[in-house]
Scaffold this motif. Structure first.
Motif, PDB file in Angstrom:
ATOM      1  N   ARG A 354     -23.323   1.923  22.902  1.00 52.30           N
ATOM      2  CA  ARG A 354     -24.700   1.426  23.023  1.00 52.30           C
ATOM      3  C   ARG A 354     -25.709   2.583  23.078  1.00 52.30           C
ATOM      4  NH1 ARG A 354     -21.610  -1.705  26.245  1.00 52.30           N
ATOM      5  NH2 ARG A 354     -22.220  -0.625  28.152  1.00 52.30           N
ATOM      6  N   VAL A 355     -25.594   3.496  22.126  1.00 48.43           N
ATOM      7  CA  VAL A 355     -26.522   4.616  22.028  1.00 48.43           C
ATOM      8  C   VAL A 355     -27.487   4.373  20.881  1.00 48.43           C
ATOM      9  CG1 VAL A 355     -24.912   6.273  23.030  1.00 48.43           C
ATOM     10  CG2 VAL A 355     -24.941   5.920  20.555  1.00 48.43           C
ATOM     11  N   ALA A 356     -28.658   4.988  20.964  1.00 45.58           N
ATOM     12  CA  ALA A 356     -29.680   4.793  19.933  1.00 45.58           C
ATOM     13  C   ALA A 356     -29.283   5.462  18.626  1.00 45.58           C
ATOM     14  CB  ALA A 356     -31.021   5.332  20.420  1.00 45.58           C
ATOM     15  N   THR A 357     -28.692   6.644  18.735  1.00 51.83           N
ATOM     16  CA  THR A 357     -28.294   7.396  17.542  1.00 51.83           C
ATOM     17  C   THR A 357     -26.836   7.812  17.686  1.00 51.83           C
ATOM     18  OG1 THR A 357     -30.539   8.270  17.294  1.00 51.83           O
ATOM     19  CG2 THR A 357     -28.769   9.391  16.095  1.00 51.83           C
ATOM     20  N   GLY A 358     -26.000   7.314  16.783  1.00 53.39           N
ATOM     21  CA  GLY A 358     -24.582   7.622  16.846  1.00 53.39           C
ATOM     22  C   GLY A 358     -24.211   8.796  15.975  1.00 53.39           C
ATOM     23  N   ASN A 359     -23.296   9.622  16.471  1.00 52.06           N
ATOM     24  CA  ASN A 359     -22.826  10.788  15.720  1.00 52.06           C
ATOM     25  C   ASN A 359     -21.298  10.779  15.654  1.00 52.06           C
ATOM     26  OD1 ASN A 359     -25.377  12.302  15.190  1.00 52.06           O
ATOM     27  ND2 ASN A 359     -25.511  12.218  17.427  1.00 52.06           N
ATOM     28  N   GLY A 360     -20.747   9.653  15.227  1.00 53.45           N
ATOM     29  CA  GLY A 360     -19.306   9.494  15.192  1.00 53.45           C
ATOM     30  C   GLY A 360     -18.632  10.333  14.126  1.00 53.45           C
ATOM     31  N   SER A 361     -17.306  10.430  14.249  1.00 59.06           N
ATOM     32  CA  SER A 361     -16.543  11.282  13.349  1.00 59.06           C
ATOM     33  C   SER A 361     -15.112  10.777  13.239  1.00 59.06           C
ATOM     34  CB  SER A 361     -16.546  12.724  13.867  1.00 59.06           C
ATOM     35  OG  SER A 361     -15.907  12.791  15.141  1.00 59.06           O
ATOM     36  N   ILE A 362     -14.362  11.396  12.343  1.00 63.69           N
ATOM     37  CA  ILE A 362     -12.921  11.179  12.225  1.00 63.69           C
ATOM     38  C   ILE A 362     -12.223  12.500  12.464  1.00 63.69           C
ATOM     39  CG2 ILE A 362     -11.030  10.576  10.670  1.00 63.69           C
ATOM     40  CD1 ILE A 362     -12.889   8.642   9.265  1.00 63.69           C
ATOM     41  N   SER A 363     -11.283  12.508  13.404  1.00 66.55           N
ATOM     42  CA  SER A 363     -10.472  13.695  13.665  1.00 66.55           C
ATOM     43  C   SER A 363      -9.192  13.622  12.837  1.00 66.55           C
ATOM     44  CB  SER A 363     -10.108  13.799  15.145  1.00 66.55           C
ATOM     45  OG  SER A 363     -11.247  13.968  15.952  1.00 66.55           O
ATOM     46  N   VAL A 364      -8.796  14.758  12.268  1.00 67.30           N
ATOM     47  CA  VAL A 364      -7.566  14.850  11.488  1.00 67.30           C
ATOM     48  C   VAL A 364      -6.614  15.780  12.225  1.00 67.30           C
ATOM     49  CG1 VAL A 364      -6.560  15.337   9.233  1.00 67.30           C
ATOM     50  CG2 VAL A 364      -8.957  14.603   9.394  1.00 67.30           C
ATOM     51  N   PHE A 365      -5.369  15.312  12.439  1.00 69.31           N
ATOM     52  CA  PHE A 365      -4.380  16.099  13.170  1.00 69.31           C
ATOM     53  C   PHE A 365      -3.131  16.320  12.335  1.00 69.31           C
ATOM     54  CE2 PHE A 365      -6.906  13.971  16.412  1.00 69.31           C
ATOM     55  CZ  PHE A 365      -7.166  15.005  17.319  1.00 69.31           C
ATOM     56  N   ASP A 366      -2.521  17.476  12.541  1.00 67.94           N
ATOM     57  CA  ASP A 366      -1.196  17.788  12.012  1.00 67.94           C
ATOM     58  C   ASP A 366      -0.196  17.360  13.083  1.00 67.94           C
ATOM     59  OD1 ASP A 366       1.251  19.029  11.460  1.00 67.94           O
ATOM     60  OD2 ASP A 366       0.318  20.798  10.592  1.00 67.94           O
ATOM     61  N   THR A 367       0.622  16.345  12.795  1.00 66.39           N
ATOM     62  CA  THR A 367       1.530  15.823  13.809  1.00 66.39           C
ATOM     63  C   THR A 367       2.875  16.546  13.828  1.00 66.39           C
ATOM     64  OG1 THR A 367       2.275  14.090  12.275  1.00 66.39           O
ATOM     65  CG2 THR A 367       0.468  13.545  13.782  1.00 66.39           C
ATOM     66  N   ALA A 368       3.079  17.498  12.929  1.00 70.80           N
ATOM     67  CA  ALA A 368       4.267  18.351  13.001  1.00 70.80           C
ATOM     68  C   ALA A 368       4.024  19.502  13.968  1.00 70.80           C
ATOM     69  CB  ALA A 368       4.634  18.882  11.619  1.00 70.80           C
ATOM     70  N   ALA A 369       2.858  20.118  13.873  1.00 67.10           N
ATOM     71  CA  ALA A 369       2.515  21.260  14.728  1.00 67.10           C
ATOM     72  C   ALA A 369       1.668  20.844  15.922  1.00 67.10           C
ATOM     73  CB  ALA A 369       1.777  22.311  13.906  1.00 67.10           C
ATOM     74  N   TYR A 370       1.237  19.573  15.958  1.00 65.48           N
ATOM     75  CA  TYR A 370       0.353  19.091  17.029  1.00 65.48           C
ATOM     76  C   TYR A 370      -0.901  19.953  17.101  1.00 65.48           C
ATOM     77  CZ  TYR A 370       4.455  16.401  18.420  1.00 65.48           C
ATOM     78  OH  TYR A 370       5.528  15.556  18.430  1.00 65.48           O
ATOM     79  N   GLN A 371      -1.618  19.979  15.981  1.00 68.23           N
ATOM     80  CA  GLN A 371      -2.834  20.771  15.893  1.00 68.23           C
ATOM     81  C   GLN A 371      -3.933  19.981  15.189  1.00 68.23           C
ATOM     82  OE1 GLN A 371      -1.857  24.379  13.836  1.00 68.23           O
ATOM     83  NE2 GLN A 371      -0.994  25.376  15.641  1.00 68.23           N
ATOM     84  N   PRO A 372      -5.197  20.198  15.592  1.00 64.66           N
ATOM     85  CA  PRO A 372      -6.316  19.603  14.859  1.00 64.66           C
ATOM     86  C   PRO A 372      -6.550  20.338  13.554  1.00 64.66           C
ATOM     87  CG  PRO A 372      -7.145  20.955  16.647  1.00 64.66           C
ATOM     88  CD  PRO A 372      -5.646  20.960  16.778  1.00 64.66           C
ATOM     89  N   LEU A 373      -6.920  19.605  12.531  1.00 69.07           N
ATOM     90  CA  LEU A 373      -7.151  20.190  11.211  1.00 69.07           C
ATOM     91  C   LEU A 373      -8.612  20.141  10.784  1.00 69.07           C
ATOM     92  CD1 LEU A 373      -4.071  18.716   9.306  1.00 69.07           C
ATOM     93  CD2 LEU A 373      -4.385  21.092  10.048  1.00 69.07           C
ATOM     94  N   GLN A 374      -9.292  19.040  11.108  1.00 75.71           N
ATOM     95  CA  GLN A 374     -10.681  18.892  10.660  1.00 75.71           C
ATOM     96  C   GLN A 374     -11.354  17.786  11.460  1.00 75.71           C
ATOM     97  OE1 GLN A 374     -11.222  17.700   6.553  1.00 75.71           O
ATOM     98  NE2 GLN A 374     -13.387  18.243   6.516  1.00 75.71           N
ATOM     99  N   THR A 375     -12.662  17.924  11.610  1.00 75.93           N
ATOM    100  CA  THR A 375     -13.493  16.836  12.119  1.00 75.93           C
ATOM    101  C   THR A 375     -14.450  16.437  11.008  1.00 75.93           C
ATOM    102  OG1 THR A 375     -13.359  17.612  14.396  1.00 75.93           O
ATOM    103  CG2 THR A 375     -15.168  16.130  13.856  1.00 75.93           C
ATOM    104  N   ILE A 376     -14.342  15.189  10.564  1.00 79.59           N
ATOM    105  CA  ILE A 376     -15.152  14.683   9.457  1.00 79.59           C
ATOM    106  C   ILE A 376     -16.297  13.859  10.041  1.00 79.59           C
ATOM    107  CG2 ILE A 376     -15.153  13.299   7.349  1.00 79.59           C
ATOM    108  CD1 ILE A 376     -12.058  13.665   7.325  1.00 79.59           C
ATOM    109  N   ALA A 377     -17.518  14.300   9.865  1.00 77.37           N
ATOM    110  CA  ALA A 377     -18.666  13.557  10.368  1.00 77.37           C
ATOM    111  C   ALA A 377     -18.815  12.246   9.596  1.00 77.37           C
ATOM    112  CB  ALA A 377     -19.939  14.384  10.240  1.00 77.37           C
ATOM    113  N   LEU A 378     -18.948  11.125  10.326  1.00 76.69           N
ATOM    114  CA  LEU A 378     -19.104   9.820   9.678  1.00 76.69           C
ATOM    115  C   LEU A 378     -19.956   8.921  10.579  1.00 76.69           C
ATOM    116  CD1 LEU A 378     -17.999   8.573   6.996  1.00 76.69           C
ATOM    117  CD2 LEU A 378     -16.328   7.371   8.408  1.00 76.69           C
ATOM    118  N   PRO A 379     -21.237   9.288  10.773  1.00 77.35           N
ATOM    119  CA  PRO A 379     -22.086   8.508  11.672  1.00 77.35           C
ATOM    120  C   PRO A 379     -22.504   7.177  11.043  1.00 77.35           C
ATOM    121  CG  PRO A 379     -23.364  10.229  10.559  1.00 77.35           C
ATOM    122  CD  PRO A 379     -21.932  10.435  10.158  1.00 77.35           C
ATOM    123  N   PRO A 380     -22.943   6.176  11.847  1.00 77.96           N
ATOM    124  CA  PRO A 380     -23.082   6.310  13.293  1.00 77.96           C
ATOM    125  C   PRO A 380     -21.750   6.181  14.075  1.00 77.96           C
ATOM    126  CG  PRO A 380     -24.636   4.685  12.405  1.00 77.96           C
ATOM    127  CD  PRO A 380     -23.631   4.973  11.335  1.00 77.96           C
TER     128      PRO A 380
END
Length: 421
Positions: A354-380
């Motif tokens: 319930r925010v006025a301006t959303g800044n949502g995203s998609i996180s991408v993970f490597d599940t073999a190494a358990y590491q983050p790979l990228q954050t893809i901005a996809l607002p709101p």
């Protein structure tokens, strides 16, 4: 009525692109699965994303390889008779068909071999069944009857404090009678011809609804799932149903006998969505991080002590419930999708409620190494995910924030072209 959804399950819905360079937060026992096939990750760019406005409200979606189509639930808050499932072209996201429902639809589960899409109707105490080949509604399966809340709280001997808290909350929405549980997520067990759907209790303990997919009737209601059971995953080969609630518990149900076999205390407070990885016998789940203390304390009738800071992606051992890895996501993670062949996991981050301006995203993970790979901005607010594994394409529903909702703008579906090299 939309307020009731927030009251009951904040979670029914609850443009730069940057590669993620944050170091992962791992537990000591996190190791790379020995059989994992790891592909180099090519970051998503703006040119890889197609966004199309589709309807006033969108919730969950599914990709059908058999029909070569995307199906998305589109509830209508002003007139629920206008609620529908939309069939979209996978390349352009153009609407190919509109399938009328007789109530608002939210969660979806696809049985592609049977050409069936199951749709939860959170406010109608039912699940609808759609034929994806003929684009028509087959049946609405009733799961429960309405109850009078004050009478039911009294019958169940709720304490005065617990009952008063709940009745005051319901009074704000002028509700005295309704369905006692809300249905959100589902899994289809094609081997046993069953559909499993947790029911979140409106003040009541949660249950698990079991539907016979041959007769399309309710087979059984299993009790004993505690406060706000939401996440569900299936181990079809092993005959296990995993159900997570929002009080740090993971329940295991025997998919054959329908017996609740065990309840595990885990280190995640509120696992909203789950995915089971059979190759490595692990569960992925997002710990949402929303403040539910008043509701949880009232339900448990004691203070709940937090085990996690929330806004995390947990990997759990499916036998013991112990933590394999614990990684930060964006704020308020919701949906997740696993690509086992490429060892990739995608997580939608709502980034506020319930925010006025959303800044949502998609996180991408490597599940073999358990590491983050990228954050893809996809607002709101990205919400639900579907994956075309053959084409390596990810689909997401993107919900409005306060500003776009007030402007009565339509919500979007995004098509994200992925690549591995």
């Amino acid at each position: 009525m939309q307020g009731l959804l927030t009251l009951a399950i904040t979670t029914l819905s609850l443009a730069a692109l940057t590669a993620c360079s944050t170091a992962p937060s791992l537990t000591q026992n996190a190791t790379m699965p020995a059989t994992a096939i790891e592909a180099a990750y090519a970051p998503v760019t703006a040119e890889d994303i197609l966004r199309v406005p589709v309807a006033s409200d969108l919730v969950e979606l599914a990709f059908s390889p058999r029909q070569q189509a995307v199906f998305v639930a589109a509830p209508d808050w002003e007139d629920e008779t206008r609620s529908r499932v939309l069939r979209l072209a996978p390349d352009t996201l153009a609407v190919q068909a509109e399938i009328a429902l007789n109530g608002k639809g939210f969660g979806v589960a696809l049985d592609d071999a049977a050409s069936r899409l199951y749709v939860t109707q959170g406010f109608n105490g039912a699940i609808s069944v759609v034929d994806t080949a003929s684009n028509r509604l087959i049946k609405q399966i009733p799961l429960m009857e309405k109850v009078h809340f004050a009478s039911e709280f009294k019958r169940l001997n709720f304490s005065e404090i617990r009952s008063d808290f709940l009745l005051k909350a319901l009074e704000r929405f002028k509700i005295t009678e309704d369905y006692p549980h809300k249905v959100r997520e589902m899994v289809v067990d094609t081997k046993r011809h069953r559909l499993f759907a947790p029911g979140l209790g409106l003040g009541f303990d949660s249950v698990l609804f079991v539907i016979d997919t041959r007769t399309l009737t309710l087979e059984k209601v299993i009790e004993g799932f505690g406060y706000n059971a939401v996440g569900i995953a299936l181990d079809e080969a092993g005959g296990r149903i995993f159900v997570a609630n929002m009080a740090g518990q993971l329940m295991v149900v025997d998919a054959d006998t329908l017996a609740l076999k065990k309840t595990l205390e885990v280190q995640a407070d509120q696992l909203l969505n789950l995915i089971y990885d059979p190759e490595h016998n692990r569960l992925f789940g997002v710990d949402q991080g929303i403040d539910r203390d008043d509701w949880r304390h009232n339900h448990l009738e004691r203070e709940y002590r937090h085990r996690s800071e929330g806004h995390r992606l947990f990997t759990l051992d499916a036998d013991a419930g112990t933590v394999i890895s614990n990684l930060p996501t964006g704020e308020v993670p919701i949906g997740l999708r696993f690509d086992a062949a490429r060892q990739r996991l995608y997580v939608t981050n709502r980034a506020g409620v319930r925010v006025a301006t959303g800044n949502g995203s998609i996180s991408v993970f490597d599940t073999a190494a358990y590491q983050p790979l990228q954050t893809i901005a996809l607002p709101p607010h990205p919400n639900s995910l579907a994956l075309d594994e053959a084409a390596n394409v990810l689909y997401a529903t993107v919900k409005n924030d306060g500003g776009t909702k007030q402007a009565r703008q339509p919500e979007h579906v995004a098509r994200i072209r992925l690549s591995a090299r």
